[in-house]
Design a protein around this motif. Structure first.
Motif, PDB file in Angstrom:
ATOM      1  N   SER A  11       0.722  -1.247   0.129  1.00 27.03           N
ATOM      2  CA  SER A  11      -0.111  -0.126  -0.036  1.00 27.03           C
ATOM      3  C   SER A  11       0.997   1.383   0.164  1.00 27.03           C
ATOM      4  O   SER A  11       1.809   1.245   0.988  1.00 27.03           O
ATOM      5  N   ILE A  12       0.636   2.318  -0.687  1.00 30.65           N
ATOM      6  CA  ILE A  12       1.362   3.481  -0.869  1.00 30.65           C
ATOM      7  C   ILE A  12       0.584   4.721  -0.432  1.00 30.65           C
ATOM      8  O   ILE A  12       0.904   5.768  -0.193  1.00 30.65           O
ATOM      9  N   LEU A  13      -0.910   4.125  -0.197  1.00 29.86           N
ATOM     10  CA  LEU A  13      -1.637   5.438   0.241  1.00 29.86           C
ATOM     11  C   LEU A  13      -2.684   5.016   1.384  1.00 29.86           C
ATOM     12  O   LEU A  13      -3.120   3.882   1.556  1.00 29.86           O
ATOM     13  N   THR A  14      -2.923   5.814   2.314  1.00 29.86           N
ATOM     14  CA  THR A  14      -3.952   5.441   3.370  1.00 29.86           C
ATOM     15  C   THR A  14      -5.151   6.710   3.486  1.00 29.86           C
ATOM     16  O   THR A  14      -4.648   7.643   3.258  1.00 29.86           O
ATOM     17  N   VAL A  15      -6.221   6.025   3.256  1.00 31.54           N
ATOM     18  CA  VAL A  15      -7.392   6.956   3.328  1.00 31.54           C
ATOM     19  C   VAL A  15      -7.608   7.293   4.778  1.00 31.54           C
ATOM     20  O   VAL A  15      -8.043   6.275   5.557  1.00 31.54           O
ATOM     21  N   CYS A  16      -7.816   8.350   5.291  1.00 35.44           N
ATOM     22  CA  CYS A  16      -8.087   8.708   6.559  1.00 35.44           C
ATOM     23  C   CYS A  16      -9.495   9.396   6.612  1.00 35.44           C
ATOM     24  O   CYS A  16      -9.513  10.656   6.179  1.00 35.44           O
ATOM     25  N   HIS A  84      -8.389  14.145  14.850  1.00 34.94           N
ATOM     26  CA  HIS A  84      -7.876  14.304  13.593  1.00 34.94           C
ATOM     27  C   HIS A  84      -6.075  13.780  13.690  1.00 34.94           C
ATOM     28  O   HIS A  84      -5.387  13.333  12.817  1.00 34.94           O
ATOM     29  N   ILE A  85      -5.565  14.601  14.790  1.00 38.83           N
ATOM     30  CA  ILE A  85      -4.325  14.412  14.736  1.00 38.83           C
ATOM     31  C   ILE A  85      -3.820  12.765  15.038  1.00 38.83           C
ATOM     32  O   ILE A  85      -2.862  12.323  14.588  1.00 38.83           O
ATOM     33  N   ASP A  86      -4.628  12.326  16.057  1.00 34.29           N
ATOM     34  CA  ASP A  86      -4.363  10.818  16.240  1.00 34.29           C
ATOM     35  C   ASP A  86      -4.540  10.117  14.742  1.00 34.29           C
ATOM     36  O   ASP A  86      -3.732   9.212  14.350  1.00 34.29           O
ATOM     37  N   LEU A  87      -5.358  10.616  13.860  1.00 35.07           N
ATOM     38  CA  LEU A  87      -5.757   9.527  12.830  1.00 35.07           C
ATOM     39  C   LEU A  87      -4.527   9.961  11.840  1.00 35.07           C
ATOM     40  O   LEU A  87      -3.890   8.751  11.423  1.00 35.07           O
ATOM     41  N   ILE A  88      -3.964  11.111  11.424  1.00 32.62           N
ATOM     42  CA  ILE A  88      -3.224  11.334  10.431  1.00 32.62           C
ATOM     43  C   ILE A  88      -1.669  10.870  10.965  1.00 32.62           C
ATOM     44  O   ILE A  88      -0.760  10.800  10.206  1.00 32.62           O
ATOM     45  N   SER A  89      -1.350  10.844  12.216  1.00 35.43           N
ATOM     46  CA  SER A  89      -0.086  10.402  12.588  1.00 35.43           C
ATOM     47  C   SER A  89       0.198   9.046  12.834  1.00 35.43           C
ATOM     48  O   SER A  89       1.107   8.752  13.043  1.00 35.43           O
ATOM     49  N   THR A  90      -0.790   8.249  12.174  1.00 35.88           N
ATOM     50  CA  THR A  90      -0.626   6.790  12.407  1.00 35.88           C
ATOM     51  C   THR A  90      -0.283   6.268  11.122  1.00 35.88           C
ATOM     52  O   THR A  90       0.750   5.348  11.195  1.00 35.88           O
ATOM     53  N   PRO A  91      -0.599   6.559   9.913  1.00 33.61           N
ATOM     54  CA  PRO A  91      -0.141   5.787   8.787  1.00 33.61           C
ATOM     55  C   PRO A  91       1.253   6.107   8.632  1.00 33.61           C
ATOM     56  O   PRO A  91       1.939   6.852   8.718  1.00 33.61           O
ATOM     57  N   LYS A  92       1.604   4.868   7.734  1.00 28.97           N
ATOM     58  CA  LYS A  92       3.247   4.918   7.377  1.00 28.97           C
ATOM     59  C   LYS A  92       3.232   4.897   5.887  1.00 28.97           C
ATOM     60  O   LYS A  92       4.350   4.604   5.244  1.00 28.97           O
ATOM     61  N   LYS A  94       3.248   6.268   2.068  1.00 28.93           N
ATOM     62  CA  LYS A  94       3.732   7.528   1.228  1.00 28.93           C
ATOM     63  C   LYS A  94       2.741   8.538   1.199  1.00 28.93           C
ATOM     64  O   LYS A  94       3.171   9.810   1.249  1.00 28.93           O
ATOM     65  N   TYR A  95       1.571   8.341   0.939  1.00 32.77           N
ATOM     66  CA  TYR A  95       0.469   9.311   0.783  1.00 32.77           C
ATOM     67  C   TYR A  95      -0.594   9.069   1.677  1.00 32.77           C
ATOM     68  O   TYR A  95      -0.849   7.999   2.217  1.00 32.77           O
ATOM     69  N   ILE A  96      -1.318  10.073   2.079  1.00 37.19           N
ATOM     70  CA  ILE A  96      -2.610  10.386   2.855  1.00 37.19           C
ATOM     71  C   ILE A  96      -3.668  11.150   2.010  1.00 37.19           C
ATOM     72  O   ILE A  96      -3.387  12.175   1.703  1.00 37.19           O
ATOM     73  N   ALA A  97      -4.727  10.588   2.092  1.00 40.07           N
ATOM     74  CA  ALA A  97      -6.126  11.037   1.686  1.00 40.07           C
ATOM     75  C   ALA A  97      -7.138  11.449   2.819  1.00 40.07           C
ATOM     76  O   ALA A  97      -7.104  10.580   3.558  1.00 40.07           O
ATOM     77  N   GLU A 166      -7.748  40.099  -0.178  1.00 41.40           N
ATOM     78  CA  GLU A 166      -8.069  39.960   1.409  1.00 41.40           C
ATOM     79  C   GLU A 166      -8.518  38.584   1.860  1.00 41.40           C
ATOM     80  O   GLU A 166      -9.080  38.248   3.057  1.00 41.40           O
ATOM     81  N   GLU A 167      -8.043  37.498   1.051  1.00 39.79           N
ATOM     82  CA  GLU A 167      -8.597  36.115   1.214  1.00 39.79           C
ATOM     83  C   GLU A 167      -7.499  35.235   1.536  1.00 39.79           C
ATOM     84  O   GLU A 167      -6.454  35.384   0.808  1.00 39.79           O
ATOM     85  N   VAL A 168      -7.714  34.214   1.974  1.00 39.95           N
ATOM     86  CA  VAL A 168      -6.834  32.997   2.082  1.00 39.95           C
ATOM     87  C   VAL A 168      -7.369  32.015   1.513  1.00 39.95           C
ATOM     88  O   VAL A 168      -8.346  31.626   1.766  1.00 39.95           O
ATOM     89  N   ILE A 169      -6.617  31.133   0.646  1.00 41.27           N
ATOM     90  CA  ILE A 169      -7.113  30.069   0.000  1.00 41.27           C
ATOM     91  C   ILE A 169      -7.424  28.848   1.242  1.00 41.27           C
ATOM     92  O   ILE A 169      -6.753  28.851   2.026  1.00 41.27           O
ATOM     93  N   ALA A 170      -8.564  28.184   0.642  1.00 41.50           N
ATOM     94  CA  ALA A 170      -8.649  27.004   1.780  1.00 41.50           C
ATOM     95  C   ALA A 170      -9.198  25.932   0.853  1.00 41.50           C
ATOM     96  O   ALA A 170     -10.586  25.960   0.303  1.00 41.50           O
ATOM     97  N   PHE A 171      -8.573  24.857   0.685  1.00 42.21           N
ATOM     98  CA  PHE A 171      -9.135  23.903  -0.094  1.00 42.21           C
ATOM     99  C   PHE A 171      -9.712  22.793   0.762  1.00 42.21           C
ATOM    100  O   PHE A 171      -9.482  22.498   2.225  1.00 42.21           O
ATOM    101  N   HIS A 172     -10.880  22.273   0.645  1.00 41.19           N
ATOM    102  CA  HIS A 172     -11.718  21.502   1.493  1.00 41.19           C
ATOM    103  C   HIS A 172     -10.962  20.022   1.707  1.00 41.19           C
ATOM    104  O   HIS A 172     -10.434  19.574   0.571  1.00 41.19           O
ATOM    105  N   SER A 173     -11.239  19.748   2.913  1.00 41.82           N
ATOM    106  CA  SER A 173     -10.383  18.292   3.264  1.00 41.82           C
ATOM    107  C   SER A 173     -10.726  17.210   2.317  1.00 41.82           C
ATOM    108  O   SER A 173      -9.866  16.385   1.899  1.00 41.82           O
ATOM    109  N   SER A 174     -12.014  17.185   1.796  1.00 43.22           N
ATOM    110  CA  SER A 174     -12.206  15.964   0.721  1.00 43.22           C
ATOM    111  C   SER A 174     -11.456  15.939  -0.369  1.00 43.22           C
ATOM    112  O   SER A 174     -11.456  15.018  -1.241  1.00 43.22           O
ATOM    113  N   SER A 175     -10.939  17.076  -0.635  1.00 42.96           N
ATOM    114  CA  SER A 175     -10.006  17.095  -1.983  1.00 42.96           C
ATOM    115  C   SER A 175      -8.669  16.878  -1.814  1.00 42.96           C
ATOM    116  O   SER A 175      -7.801  16.856  -2.778  1.00 42.96           O
TER     117      SER A 175
END
Length: 255
Positions: A11-16, A84-92, A94-97, A166-175
């Motif tokens: 596996s090269i990716l973990t869906v979180c 969320h921190i518990d979640l993304i800190s676990t995978p080993k 290459k990528y996280i979605a 006057e804005e800051v970009i913000a991509f939604h987490s699902s993307s």
């Protein structure tokens, strides 16, 4: 509480997937993950923050038919940021979605397209795409639809282009799909920050550039129980100000 299955070596990716009291929506999120078609193996990791509405039961049912799924079942509610921190800190891998339990993916080739770009561009740390926003009333009736990508344009972006007028970009987490090497920076997110998807974006951009694919590949569901949606304009302003202050403290040179 952990419930771990044997994860695939290649596996090269973990869906979180992060969940909390999303019984009415979580099946659609899970089905959209299971529908992904890829040439690579991927794992699924779900962190549930002690749901009380049947969400956990649906997750457990899903694991019975999904051999590549592991769970983090919090014994008590620890809050979205800590979960969320518990979640993304676990995978080993290459990528996280990223995905939240009330949102869902709409393109079965979403992960393949994003990983293809990241594999071909090793200096890219985060890949995103356009998102459909579906606004529902209290009876789950859709009252508004629109598309956005948080950036007002598509393709390359970096830490020098994240502040637009006057804005800051913000991509939604699902993307978002990002490199696992960015996790230590993301894990520094204070639990008081309400905009985790923005924090992920900014943290990743300290190590490389980003790329937004010009396709709508997920749906962000806006409803009365959403974390951000019910907030008043005043509270959104305070949350945004707090986010920018913590960002400048955590990444003083970059931002």
């Amino acid at each position: 509480m952990w419930k771990r299955k044997s994860l695939r070596i290649n596996s090269i990716l973990t869906v979180c997937l992060i969940t909390y009291n999303q019984n009415a929506f979580v099946t659609e999120a899970l089905d959209s993950i299971a529908a992904q078609k890829t040439t690579f193996d991927f794992d699924i990791l779900i962190a549930d923050d002690c749901s009380k509405d049947g969400t956990k039961q649906k997750i457990l049912e899903f694991t019975k038919k999904s051999s590549n799924t592991s769970l983090i079942l919090q014994k008590k509610n620890i809050g979205a940021a800590n979960n969320h921190i518990d979640l993304i800190s676990t995978p080993k891998t290459k990528y996280i979605a990223c995905l939240e339990g009330d949102d869902y993916w709409t393109d079965p080739y979403k992960l393949q397209k994003q990983v293809d770009y990241l594999e071909a561009n090793p200096d890219c740390s985060i890949c995103t795409h356009w998102v459909d926003e579906k606004v529902e009333d209290k009876n789950s009736i859709v009252v508004e639809n629109e598309s956005y990508n948080g950036f007002h344009r598509t393709d390359y972006f970096d830490k020098n282009s994240v502040f637009q007028k006057e804005e800051v970009i913000a991509f939604h987490s699902s993307s978002i799909v990002f490199r696992c090497c960015c996790v230590p920076l993301i894990a520094n997110m204070p639990s008081s920050v309400a905009t985790g998807d923005s924090w992920i974006t900014f943290a990743c951009l300290t190590t490389g550039h980003g790329y937004c694919i010009n396709e709508n590949m997920s749906t962000y569901r806006v409803h009365s129980n959403s974390t951000w949606t019910p907030s008043s304009t005043y509270h959104r302003f305070l949350n945004s100000l707090h986010f920018l202050l913590r960002l400048s403290w955590s990444f003083p040179i970059q931002y």
